[in-house]
Enzyme design. Structure first.
Site, PDB file in Angstrom:
ATOM      1  N   LYS A  57      35.305  33.564  38.981  1.00 46.97           N
ATOM      2  CA  LYS A  57      35.150  34.985  39.290  1.00 46.97           C
ATOM      3  C   LYS A  57      33.750  35.479  38.948  1.00 46.97           C
ATOM      4  O   LYS A  57      33.103  36.146  39.745  1.00 46.97           O
ATOM      5  CB  LYS A  57      36.215  35.800  38.547  1.00 46.97           C
ATOM      6  CG  LYS A  57      36.111  37.295  38.748  1.00 46.97           C
ATOM      7  CD  LYS A  57      35.423  37.930  37.570  1.00 46.97           C
ATOM      8  CE  LYS A  57      35.074  39.377  37.878  1.00 46.97           C
ATOM      9  NZ  LYS A  57      34.387  39.982  36.718  1.00 46.97           N
ATOM     10  N   ASP A 112      39.466  39.501  40.866  1.00 45.44           N
ATOM     11  CA  ASP A 112      39.772  39.951  39.515  1.00 45.44           C
ATOM     12  C   ASP A 112      41.074  40.727  39.563  1.00 45.44           C
ATOM     13  O   ASP A 112      41.780  40.707  40.566  1.00 45.44           O
ATOM     14  CB  ASP A 112      38.646  40.854  39.015  1.00 45.44           C
ATOM     15  CG  ASP A 112      38.397  41.971  39.990  1.00 45.44           C
ATOM     16  OD1 ASP A 112      39.361  42.631  40.410  1.00 45.44           O
ATOM     17  OD2 ASP A 112      37.246  42.186  40.375  1.00 45.44           O
TER      18      ASP A 112
END
Length: 214
Positions: free
Chosen positions: A122, A140
DNA sequence: ATCCCGAGGG
DNA sequence: CCCTCTGGAT
């Protein structure tokens, strides 16, 4: 969801948040990397609040500066952020690795980024998107929740599946901005608790349509 | 699957 | 009080 509807979703989100962008304050690549690492399970507001005094005092704060500062002092400056001890340790190690292996610079490729402590898929996706303008999709908590509620991709908790599904479904026109559009939708409208469905601009396209339960 | 863990919102 | 926040490492 059909391609045409997905395009409409992003078109509306883009009109709703024409200026959607990264809200983590930074003056250079290193500062953004640190900010993103610190933003894990924390709001960007709290990260900005903690780093602002540091970056104001040292506008070009670098990996070398962090190494000089040391873990204990850095920990004190970020104490207000959750998971601070782990993050401070990771940031110091990260800064040292940049000094030793990358001439103090942030490597701008996924393989090298993900070798750094505290940097996973991420975070690497955010860096590549914001610093390189690459069409990555950092999944996320917001992107996961929003894309699942709308029904942009099939139901799953696997973030890599969500990432690949979104990248495949996205109109190329929004490939670079899409991440921040979903972030803004999640942060300011499709919130985890008490989402504002009544005034949602894409309510008519949403799989949930105001029947969100959590 | 579990641990890391502080501020802010409701 | 409880939940959430641009996750990552083990």
């Amino acid at each position: 969801m059909e391609k045409k509807k997905i395009e409409e979703v992003f078109s509306i989100l883009n009109k709703t948040w024409p200026d959607a962008k990264c809200e983590l304050e930074h003056n250079n690549h290193f500062q953004l990397l640190i900010a993103v690492v610190l933003s894990a399970q924390a709001t960007d507001k709290s990260v900005n609040k903690a780093l602002n005094p540091l970056y104001t005092q040292y506008p070009q704060f670098s990996a070398q500066d962090l190494v000089k500062m040391g873990e204990e002092k850095f920990l004190n400056t970020i104490r207000s952020i959750g998971l601070a001890p782990t993050k401070a340790k990771n940031c110091l190690k990260l800064a040292n690795m940049l000094q030793e292996n990358f001439d103090g610079k942030v490597p701008l490729n996924r393989t090298d980024l993900e070798q750094l402590p505290g940097v996973g898929r991420k975070t690497a996706n955010v860096i590549l998107n914001v610093l390189c303008g690459m069409p990555t999709m950092a999944v996320d908590t917001h992107v996961e929740r929003v894309s699942q509620r709308i029904g942009l991709v099939p139901a799953t908790k696997n973030r890599l599946e969500i990432e690949e599904g979104l990248l495949k479904a996205l109109p190329k026109k929004y490939a670079i901005k899409a991440h921040h559009l979903l972030i803004f939708q999640g942060r300011y409208h499709c919130t985890a608790r008490n989402p504002k469905c009544e005034t949602c601009p894409i309510e008519h396209l949403c799989l949930k349509r105001g029947v969100v339960t959590h």
